[in-house]
Scaffold this motif. Structure first.
Motif: not given
Length: 144
Positions: A40-46, A69-72, A92-93, A134-135
C-alpha cells in the motif's frame, strides 16, 4: 514505480450480524475480518465502502477501527426502517494500513432503552448487519 488504485473485498454479499443475536464485537483475531494488502502507498488516502442495515434504536454511531486505530464511524439511522440497506463510506489515511494482514474492528452499540416502541425484550444491543465491505487504497507497482 507507478501508483495505481486498488481494492480488496473484506466481506461480500453475505452479511455479518453484530449485536445480541450476532457477534458482540467483530474484532481482532476473527479470520473473517482480516484482509491482506500488498504494497500500500501509505502517503495516499483510502476509504472503506460498505452497506449497513439496522442501527435504528441507538443515539450513537458505531466506532470503526483498522489495526486498532480509529478510522471513522458508521452512522446510525434512528427510527428508520431496519429492513433497508444503506451505503456508507469512511475516509482514512493510508498510513494506517499494513503491508500484509490488516484487521477491521466493529463493535456492537447499546440500544436506546428510553424508546418504548422496542420493549424490554429487544436485548441490550441494537443489532445491525454489514455487507459488501470494500477497502479502496493506492499501491505502488513496477512499470515495464
Amino acid at each position: 514505480m507507478a501508483n495505481v488504485a486498488d481494492f480488496v473485498v473484506i466481506r461480500g454479499e453475505t452479511p455479518v450480524r453484530i449485536g445480541d443475536s450476532g457477534n458482540l464485537s467483530w474484532e481482532v483475531g476473527e479470520l473473517q475480518n482480516r484482509f491482506n494488502i500488498r504494497d500500500p502507498d501509505i502517503r495516499r488516502d483510502c476509504f472503506l465502502a460498505f452497506m449497513v442495515r439496522g442501527l435504528t434504536q441507538v443515539h450513537e454511531d458505531v466506532a470503526v477501527k483498522i489495526n486498532n486505530q480509529h478510522v471513522g464511524t458508521i452512522r446510525r439511522y434512528y427510527h428508520a426502517d431496519s429492513r433497508n440497506w444503506f451505503t456508507q463510506t469512511i475516509h482514512f489515511l493510508g498510513e494506517i494500513l499494513n503491508n500484509g494482514y490488516n484487521e477491521l474492528q466493529v463493535d456492537a452499540v447499546q440500544r436506546d432503552f428510553t424508546d418504548e416502541r422496542y420493549g424490554s425484550d429487544s436485548g441490550v444491543f441494537d443489532d445491525f448487519e454489514l455487507k459488501n465491505i470494500v477497502c479502496h487504497f493506492h499501491r505502488e507497482t513496477e512499470t515495464e
